[in-house]
Design a protein around this motif. Structure first.
Motif, PDB file in Angstrom:
ATOM      1  N   GLY A  13       0.814  -1.206   0.000  1.00 28.23           N
ATOM      2  CA  GLY A  13       0.000   0.000   0.000  1.00 28.23           C
ATOM      3  C   GLY A  13       0.849   1.257   0.000  1.00 28.23           C
ATOM      4  N   LEU A  14       2.026   1.185   0.620  1.00 34.42           N
ATOM      5  CA  LEU A  14       2.939   2.319   0.624  1.00 34.42           C
ATOM      6  C   LEU A  14       3.377   2.646  -0.798  1.00 34.42           C
ATOM      7  N   CYS A  15       3.597   1.633  -1.580  1.00 32.50           N
ATOM      8  CA  CYS A  15       4.070   1.833  -2.957  1.00 32.50           C
ATOM      9  C   CYS A  15       2.969   2.372  -3.853  1.00 32.50           C
ATOM     10  N   PHE A  16       1.777   1.844  -3.725  1.00 37.18           N
ATOM     11  CA  PHE A  16       0.735   2.162  -4.690  1.00 37.18           C
ATOM     12  C   PHE A  16      -0.211   3.271  -4.254  1.00 37.18           C
ATOM     13  N   ILE A  17      -0.202   3.666  -2.996  1.00 34.55           N
ATOM     14  CA  ILE A  17      -1.100   4.734  -2.551  1.00 34.55           C
ATOM     15  C   ILE A  17      -0.313   5.957  -2.100  1.00 34.55           C
ATOM     16  N   ALA A  18       0.552   5.787  -1.124  1.00 36.12           N
ATOM     17  CA  ALA A  18       1.245   6.943  -0.553  1.00 36.12           C
ATOM     18  C   ALA A  18       2.263   7.541  -1.526  1.00 36.12           C
ATOM     19  N   PHE A  19       3.076   6.709  -2.172  1.00 37.56           N
ATOM     20  CA  PHE A  19       4.084   7.230  -3.097  1.00 37.56           C
ATOM     21  C   PHE A  19       3.445   7.866  -4.323  1.00 37.56           C
ATOM     22  N   THR A  20       2.385   7.263  -4.839  1.00 30.92           N
ATOM     23  CA  THR A  20       1.748   7.848  -6.022  1.00 30.92           C
ATOM     24  C   THR A  20       1.105   9.192  -5.694  1.00 30.92           C
ATOM     25  N   ASP A  21       0.569   9.325  -4.494  1.00 30.18           N
ATOM     26  CA  ASP A  21       0.025  10.624  -4.097  1.00 30.18           C
ATOM     27  C   ASP A  21       1.140  11.661  -3.978  1.00 30.18           C
ATOM     28  N   ALA A  22       2.271  11.258  -3.447  1.00 30.74           N
ATOM     29  CA  ALA A  22       3.412  12.180  -3.344  1.00 30.74           C
ATOM     30  C   ALA A  22       3.935  12.561  -4.724  1.00 30.74           C
ATOM     31  N   ILE A  23       3.977  11.613  -5.645  1.00 32.35           N
ATOM     32  CA  ILE A  23       4.451  11.906  -7.000  1.00 32.35           C
ATOM     33  C   ILE A  23       3.490  12.854  -7.705  1.00 32.35           C
ATOM     34  N   ASN A  24       2.199  12.704  -7.490  1.00 31.51           N
ATOM     35  CA  ASN A  24       1.221  13.591  -8.124  1.00 31.51           C
ATOM     36  C   ASN A  24       1.364  15.039  -7.671  1.00 31.51           C
ATOM     37  N   GLN A  25       1.906  15.272  -6.497  1.00 26.65           N
ATOM     38  CA  GLN A  25       2.062  16.626  -5.980  1.00 26.65           C
ATOM     39  C   GLN A  25       3.387  17.266  -6.389  1.00 26.65           C
ATOM     40  N   MET A  26       4.280  16.498  -7.021  1.00 29.36           N
ATOM     41  CA  MET A  26       5.577  17.034  -7.440  1.00 29.36           C
ATOM     42  C   MET A  26       5.447  17.767  -8.772  1.00 29.36           C
ATOM     43  N   PRO A  27       6.320  18.749  -9.017  1.00 30.13           N
ATOM     44  CA  PRO A  27       6.316  19.360 -10.349  1.00 30.13           C
ATOM     45  C   PRO A  27       6.854  18.354 -11.377  1.00 30.13           C
ATOM     46  N   GLY A  28       6.246  18.315 -12.540  1.00 28.86           N
ATOM     47  CA  GLY A  28       6.629  17.326 -13.554  1.00 28.86           C
ATOM     48  C   GLY A  28       6.154  15.941 -13.192  1.00 28.86           C
ATOM     49  N   SER A  29       4.950  15.845 -12.680  1.00 27.67           N
ATOM     50  CA  SER A  29       4.463  14.580 -12.138  1.00 27.67           C
ATOM     51  C   SER A  29       4.342  13.476 -13.192  1.00 27.67           C
ATOM     52  N   ILE A  30       4.083  13.832 -14.433  1.00 28.11           N
ATOM     53  CA  ILE A  30       3.962  12.801 -15.471  1.00 28.11           C
ATOM     54  C   ILE A  30       5.310  12.128 -15.690  1.00 28.11           C
ATOM     55  N   PHE A  31       6.376  12.900 -15.748  1.00 32.23           N
ATOM     56  CA  PHE A  31       7.727  12.335 -15.905  1.00 32.23           C
ATOM     57  C   PHE A  31       8.059  11.413 -14.740  1.00 32.23           C
ATOM     58  N   TRP A  32       7.812  11.865 -13.510  1.00 34.79           N
ATOM     59  CA  TRP A  32       8.142  11.055 -12.334  1.00 34.79           C
ATOM     60  C   TRP A  32       7.263   9.809 -12.255  1.00 34.79           C
ATOM     61  N   SER A  33       6.028   9.892 -12.730  1.00 39.63           N
ATOM     62  CA  SER A  33       5.154   8.721 -12.748  1.00 39.63           C
ATOM     63  C   SER A  33       5.675   7.666 -13.716  1.00 39.63           C
ATOM     64  N   ILE A  34       6.160   8.103 -14.872  1.00 40.02           N
ATOM     65  CA  ILE A  34       6.723   7.165 -15.843  1.00 40.02           C
ATOM     66  C   ILE A  34       7.984   6.520 -15.292  1.00 40.02           C
ATOM     67  N   ILE A  35       8.840   7.320 -14.664  1.00 40.94           N
ATOM     68  CA  ILE A  35      10.061   6.777 -14.061  1.00 40.94           C
ATOM     69  C   ILE A  35       9.720   5.783 -12.950  1.00 40.94           C
ATOM     70  N   PHE A  36       8.720   6.087 -12.133  1.00 45.85           N
ATOM     71  CA  PHE A  36       8.298   5.199 -11.056  1.00 45.85           C
ATOM     72  C   PHE A  36       7.767   3.889 -11.619  1.00 45.85           C
ATOM     73  N   PHE A  37       6.959   3.945 -12.675  1.00 49.13           N
ATOM     74  CA  PHE A  37       6.434   2.731 -13.295  1.00 49.13           C
ATOM     75  C   PHE A  37       7.558   1.892 -13.884  1.00 49.13           C
ATOM     76  N   LEU A  38       8.519   2.525 -14.549  1.00 51.91           N
ATOM     77  CA  LEU A  38       9.643   1.780 -15.109  1.00 51.91           C
ATOM     78  C   LEU A  38      10.486   1.130 -14.016  1.00 51.91           C
ATOM     79  N   MET A  39      10.616   1.798 -12.867  1.00 54.89           N
ATOM     80  CA  MET A  39      11.339   1.205 -11.756  1.00 54.89           C
ATOM     81  C   MET A  39      10.635  -0.057 -11.265  1.00 54.89           C
ATOM     82  N   LEU A  40       9.308   0.012 -11.118  1.00 55.61           N
ATOM     83  CA  LEU A  40       8.567  -1.168 -10.669  1.00 55.61           C
ATOM     84  C   LEU A  40       8.656  -2.296 -11.685  1.00 55.61           C
ATOM     85  N   LEU A  41       8.614  -1.951 -12.967  1.00 54.92           N
ATOM     86  CA  LEU A  41       8.723  -2.959 -14.017  1.00 54.92           C
ATOM     87  C   LEU A  41      10.084  -3.645 -13.985  1.00 54.92           C
ATOM     88  N   THR A  42      11.157  -2.888 -13.854  1.00 57.30           N
ATOM     89  CA  THR A  42      12.484  -3.496 -13.824  1.00 57.30           C
ATOM     90  C   THR A  42      12.717  -4.308 -12.549  1.00 57.30           C
TER      91      THR A  42
END
Length: 76
Positions: A13-42
């Motif tokens: 839940g920390l990975c999929f709820i809390a971190f995604t909410d924090a990423i959404n509040q960052m500037p450039g959130s789309i870039f960080w969301s893609i990087i986060f997804f690629l990290m989980l995939l790798t």
């Protein structure tokens, strides 16, 4: 909504709820969301290759299958 974050503050839940909410509040959130997804995939692919290697090694160590090459067992 606050109860959801308190309940999901550990484990997956920390990975999929809390971190995604924090990423959404960052500037450039789309870039960080893609990087986060690629990290989980790798990380998932790395775990998959580790599991494949352990199964391949266990099968290769069996008495009847030790004549086969590891490439034949794993299908590489």
């Amino acid at each position: 909504m606050k109860y959801v974050f308190q309940k999901a503050a550990g484990g997956p839940g920390l990975c999929f709820i809390a971190f995604t909410d924090a990423i959404n509040q960052m500037p450039g959130s789309i870039f960080w969301s893609i990087i986060f997804f690629l990290m989980l995939l790798t990380l998932g692919l790395d775990s998959l290759f580790g599991a494949l290697e352990s199964v391949t090694t266990a099968l290769h160590d069996l008495a009847g299958l030790n004549r086969l090459r590891k490439e034949v067992i794993s299908g590489e």
